[in-house]
Design a protein around this motif. Structure first.
Motif, PDB file in Angstrom:
ATOM      1  N   VAL A 174      62.051  36.128  41.866  1.00  0.00           N
ATOM      2  CA  VAL A 174      61.036  36.596  40.922  1.00  0.00           C
ATOM      3  C   VAL A 174      59.779  36.986  41.692  1.00  0.00           C
ATOM      4  O   VAL A 174      59.225  36.178  42.454  1.00  0.00           O
ATOM      5  CB  VAL A 174      60.693  35.513  39.880  1.00  0.00           C
ATOM      6  CG1 VAL A 174      59.615  36.025  38.917  1.00  0.00           C
ATOM      7  CG2 VAL A 174      61.945  35.096  39.099  1.00  0.00           C
ATOM      8  N   ILE A 175      59.353  38.221  41.498  1.00  0.00           N
ATOM      9  CA  ILE A 175      58.101  38.705  42.092  1.00  0.00           C
ATOM     10  C   ILE A 175      57.078  38.794  40.970  1.00  0.00           C
ATOM     11  O   ILE A 175      57.333  39.405  39.927  1.00  0.00           O
ATOM     12  CB  ILE A 175      58.302  40.072  42.770  1.00  0.00           C
ATOM     13  CG1 ILE A 175      59.217  39.895  43.992  1.00  0.00           C
ATOM     14  CG2 ILE A 175      56.969  40.690  43.176  1.00  0.00           C
ATOM     15  CD1 ILE A 175      59.788  41.178  44.524  1.00  0.00           C
ATOM     16  N   LEU A 176      55.933  38.161  41.176  1.00  0.00           N
ATOM     17  CA  LEU A 176      54.868  38.167  40.169  1.00  0.00           C
ATOM     18  C   LEU A 176      53.866  39.266  40.494  1.00  0.00           C
ATOM     19  O   LEU A 176      53.335  39.323  41.608  1.00  0.00           O
ATOM     20  CB  LEU A 176      54.154  36.813  40.136  1.00  0.00           C
ATOM     21  CG  LEU A 176      52.994  36.704  39.138  1.00  0.00           C
ATOM     22  CD1 LEU A 176      53.509  36.691  37.706  1.00  0.00           C
ATOM     23  CD2 LEU A 176      52.164  35.454  39.411  1.00  0.00           C
ATOM     24  N   ALA A 177      53.617  40.153  39.535  1.00  0.00           N
ATOM     25  CA  ALA A 177      52.578  41.170  39.680  1.00  0.00           C
ATOM     26  C   ALA A 177      51.469  40.845  38.683  1.00  0.00           C
ATOM     27  O   ALA A 177      51.711  40.787  37.480  1.00  0.00           O
ATOM     28  CB  ALA A 177      53.142  42.567  39.424  1.00  0.00           C
ATOM     29  N   ILE A 178      50.278  40.588  39.198  1.00  0.00           N
ATOM     30  CA  ILE A 178      49.132  40.320  38.327  1.00  0.00           C
ATOM     31  C   ILE A 178      48.444  41.658  38.074  1.00  0.00           C
ATOM     32  O   ILE A 178      47.858  42.250  38.974  1.00  0.00           O
ATOM     33  CB  ILE A 178      48.160  39.308  38.967  1.00  0.00           C
ATOM     34  CG1 ILE A 178      48.897  38.005  39.310  1.00  0.00           C
ATOM     35  CG2 ILE A 178      46.999  39.020  38.012  1.00  0.00           C
ATOM     36  CD1 ILE A 178      48.039  36.963  39.997  1.00  0.00           C
ATOM     37  N   ASN A 179      48.555  42.156  36.850  1.00  0.00           N
ATOM     38  CA  ASN A 179      48.094  43.498  36.505  1.00  0.00           C
ATOM     39  C   ASN A 179      46.624  43.506  36.072  1.00  0.00           C
ATOM     40  O   ASN A 179      46.010  42.461  35.885  1.00  0.00           O
ATOM     41  CB  ASN A 179      48.986  44.048  35.379  1.00  0.00           C
ATOM     42  CG  ASN A 179      48.790  45.537  35.169  1.00  0.00           C
ATOM     43  OD1 ASN A 179      48.373  46.259  36.072  1.00  0.00           O
ATOM     44  ND2 ASN A 179      49.076  46.008  33.971  1.00  0.00           N
ATOM     45  N   LYS A 180      46.101  44.716  35.919  1.00  0.00           N
ATOM     46  CA  LYS A 180      44.734  44.954  35.419  1.00  0.00           C
ATOM     47  C   LYS A 180      43.671  44.342  36.332  1.00  0.00           C
ATOM     48  O   LYS A 180      42.627  43.872  35.880  1.00  0.00           O
ATOM     49  CB  LYS A 180      44.591  44.424  33.980  1.00  0.00           C
ATOM     50  CG  LYS A 180      45.641  44.994  33.021  1.00  0.00           C
ATOM     51  CD  LYS A 180      45.487  44.521  31.584  1.00  0.00           C
ATOM     52  CE  LYS A 180      46.601  45.073  30.705  1.00  0.00           C
ATOM     53  NZ  LYS A 180      46.521  44.643  29.306  1.00  0.00           N
ATOM     54  N   MET A 181      43.948  44.378  37.657  1.00  0.00           N
ATOM     55  CA  MET A 181      42.999  43.805  38.608  1.00  0.00           C
ATOM     56  C   MET A 181      41.719  44.617  38.717  1.00  0.00           C
ATOM     57  O   MET A 181      40.718  44.141  39.254  1.00  0.00           O
ATOM     58  CB  MET A 181      43.659  43.671  39.992  1.00  0.00           C
ATOM     59  CG  MET A 181      44.807  42.674  40.038  1.00  0.00           C
ATOM     60  SD  MET A 181      44.393  41.043  39.371  1.00  0.00           S
ATOM     61  CE  MET A 181      43.094  40.526  40.483  1.00  0.00           C
ATOM     62  N   ASP A 182      41.735  45.843  38.195  1.00  0.00           N
ATOM     63  CA  ASP A 182      40.529  46.664  38.187  1.00  0.00           C
ATOM     64  C   ASP A 182      39.500  46.144  37.179  1.00  0.00           C
ATOM     65  O   ASP A 182      38.348  46.580  37.179  1.00  0.00           O
ATOM     66  CB  ASP A 182      40.881  48.119  37.859  1.00  0.00           C
ATOM     67  CG  ASP A 182      41.629  48.240  36.531  1.00  0.00           C
ATOM     68  OD1 ASP A 182      42.675  47.585  36.390  1.00  0.00           O
ATOM     69  OD2 ASP A 182      41.164  48.984  35.640  1.00  0.00           O
ATOM     70  N   THR A 183      39.920  45.196  36.332  1.00  0.00           N
ATOM     71  CA  THR A 183      39.018  44.691  35.280  1.00  0.00           C
ATOM     72  C   THR A 183      38.356  43.361  35.642  1.00  0.00           C
ATOM     73  O   THR A 183      37.589  42.825  34.848  1.00  0.00           O
ATOM     74  CB  THR A 183      39.791  44.507  33.957  1.00  0.00           C
ATOM     75  OG1 THR A 183      40.779  43.482  34.135  1.00  0.00           O
ATOM     76  CG2 THR A 183      40.480  45.788  33.534  1.00  0.00           C
ATOM     77  N   VAL A 184      38.674  42.802  36.832  1.00  0.00           N
ATOM     78  CA  VAL A 184      38.132  41.480  37.207  1.00  0.00           C
ATOM     79  C   VAL A 184      37.470  41.527  38.583  1.00  0.00           C
ATOM     80  O   VAL A 184      37.697  42.443  39.367  1.00  0.00           O
ATOM     81  CB  VAL A 184      39.240  40.396  37.200  1.00  0.00           C
ATOM     82  CG1 VAL A 184      39.823  40.235  35.815  1.00  0.00           C
ATOM     83  CG2 VAL A 184      40.337  40.724  38.204  1.00  0.00           C
ATOM     84  N   GLU A 185      36.669  40.503  38.876  1.00  0.00           N
ATOM     85  CA  GLU A 185      36.006  40.406  40.185  1.00  0.00           C
ATOM     86  C   GLU A 185      37.021  39.977  41.243  1.00  0.00           C
ATOM     87  O   GLU A 185      37.841  39.083  41.018  1.00  0.00           O
ATOM     88  CB  GLU A 185      34.869  39.381  40.113  1.00  0.00           C
ATOM     89  CG  GLU A 185      33.770  39.757  39.126  1.00  0.00           C
ATOM     90  CD  GLU A 185      32.782  38.621  38.902  1.00  0.00           C
ATOM     91  OE1 GLU A 185      32.679  37.760  39.799  1.00  0.00           O
ATOM     92  OE2 GLU A 185      32.162  38.591  37.836  1.00  0.00           O
ATOM     93  N   LYS A 186      36.941  40.621  42.421  1.00  0.00           N
ATOM     94  CA  LYS A 186      37.927  40.379  43.478  1.00  0.00           C
ATOM     95  C   LYS A 186      37.985  38.923  43.929  1.00  0.00           C
ATOM     96  O   LYS A 186      39.051  38.399  44.252  1.00  0.00           O
ATOM     97  CB  LYS A 186      37.628  41.273  44.695  1.00  0.00           C
ATOM     98  CG  LYS A 186      37.995  42.731  44.464  1.00  0.00           C
ATOM     99  CD  LYS A 186      37.811  43.537  45.726  1.00  0.00           C
ATOM    100  CE  LYS A 186      38.207  45.004  45.492  1.00  0.00           C
ATOM    101  NZ  LYS A 186      38.030  45.843  46.693  1.00  0.00           N
ATOM    102  N   GLN A 187      36.842  38.239  43.931  1.00  0.00           N
ATOM    103  CA  GLN A 187      36.818  36.856  44.416  1.00  0.00           C
ATOM    104  C   GLN A 187      37.589  35.888  43.519  1.00  0.00           C
ATOM    105  O   GLN A 187      37.887  34.759  43.915  1.00  0.00           O
ATOM    106  CB  GLN A 187      35.378  36.356  44.627  1.00  0.00           C
ATOM    107  CG  GLN A 187      34.507  36.372  43.393  1.00  0.00           C
ATOM    108  CD  GLN A 187      33.677  37.649  43.282  1.00  0.00           C
ATOM    109  OE1 GLN A 187      34.142  38.721  43.690  1.00  0.00           O
ATOM    110  NE2 GLN A 187      32.466  37.534  42.766  1.00  0.00           N
ATOM    111  N   LYS A 188      37.906  36.338  42.301  1.00  0.00           N
ATOM    112  CA  LYS A 188      38.642  35.461  41.376  1.00  0.00           C
ATOM    113  C   LYS A 188      40.166  35.553  41.544  1.00  0.00           C
ATOM    114  O   LYS A 188      40.895  34.729  41.001  1.00  0.00           O
ATOM    115  CB  LYS A 188      38.280  35.812  39.925  1.00  0.00           C
ATOM    116  CG  LYS A 188      36.833  35.474  39.568  1.00  0.00           C
ATOM    117  CD  LYS A 188      36.562  35.788  38.108  1.00  0.00           C
ATOM    118  CE  LYS A 188      35.122  35.409  37.732  1.00  0.00           C
ATOM    119  NZ  LYS A 188      34.816  35.742  36.331  1.00  0.00           N
TER     120      LYS A 188
END
Length: 299
Positions: A118-132
């Motif tokens: 299983v590969i997990l892709a965390i989507n919508k990363m353009d909507t959050v701060e990179k440090q999180k």
């Protein structure tokens, strides 16, 4: 000696409205699956193909896994869960966050029963701060032993090449299942029906979309290349029929012109599109209607 190539099947799973269809369209570089901001847009398992010099990835975009409220919902969940047992890799798409809600917990329990990596892709990363990002990754790592975790943005095309690299890494060596220019196994008629349904989803009010289906009754190409298409939009209530048609036919005309534009792009030809609206009360709970509209249950 010809270099061996990677090839295999990747199931794309996740909760409704997490961006699976958008991700798949961007991974293959062409719009096949319909998208909207309403959950449960994808109803059937859609198969698309990505090919490069390394090999071939066959993506299976599944309906969002959710708690079914009718027979159509049951069909959708069954289609998604059945796919997980048939693939080489599972690509699970989630939204960014350190809190893992009940919907994703339910998917986690299903994933614990499958053998594929299983590969997990965390989507919508353009909507959050990179440090999180690291905290989000850590939250999921505590729940399951993923083969890889890749932060992406399907909408902004962020990190998708990295995701394809990771998928190729875990695919087995094998034959090419499709010609290198194939992007989907979906018939053009079915894609046209889905495009019309997408435009209806985007144009109509909240209470109607889940209660509609679209069937293409006729699709013929003239000698000059132009397509004549006749399609029915099926709804569950007489009141919905009036809303879909709109005052003076304005809403139906809006859906039709919007759909025609995308179908013309797909076929690379002019399209003469005619739409009708029919009422089929409670079709989502009627096995015969479900079968007629292409939702076949394998029990």
């Amino acid at each position: 000696m010809e270099q061996q190539k990677k090839s295999g099947f990747v199931a794309l799973v996740g909760r409704p409205n997490v961006g699976k269809s958008t991700l798949m369209n961007h991974l293959i570089g062409q719009k096949i699956a319909i998208t909207s901001d309403k959950p449960q847009t994808t109803r059937n398992r859609i198969q698309t193909v990505y090919t490069d010099e390394r090999g071939q990835i066959v993506f299976l975009d599944t309906p969002g896994i959710h708690k079914a409220k009718n027979r159509l919902g049951e069909y959708m969940v069954e289609a998604a869960e059945r796919t997980l047992k048939e693939v080489d890799i599972i690509l699970w798409l989630v939204e960014p966050g350190a809190y893992i809600g009940a919907g994703d917990q339910h998917i986690l329990e299903i994933l614990k029963q499958v053998k594929a990596p299983v590969i997990l892709a965390i989507n919508k990363m353009d909507t959050v701060e990179k440090q999180k990002v690291l905290s989000y990754i850590a939250a999921y790592e505590k729940q399951y032993s993923f083969a890889e975790i890749v932060p992406v943005s399907a909408l902004k095309n962020m990190n998708l090449d990295t995701l394809k690299d990771v998928l190729m890494k875990y695919l087995p060596y094998g034959p090419m299942y499709y010609d290198e220019d194939t992007v989907t196994d979906q018939p053009m008629r079915q894609i046209a029906a889905e495009i019309i349904r997408e435009k209806a989803l985007r144009c109509l009010k909240e209470e109607i979309p889940h209660g509609i289906a679209v069937t293409v009754e006729k699709m013929k190409q003239r000698k000059d290349g132009m397509f004549d298409i006749e399609a029915e939009i099926v709804c569950e209530k007489d009141s919905h029929k009036g809303i879909i048609i709109g005052k003076g036919g304005a809403m139906l005309k809006k859906i039709g012109s919007s759909a025609r534009y995308d179908i013309e792009k797909m076929t690379e030809n002019r399209v003469n599109l005619k739409l009708w609206v029919k009422v089929r009360k409670e079709w989502r709970d009627n096995e015969l209607y479900l079968k007629n509209y292409g939702y076949h249950r394998n029990m």
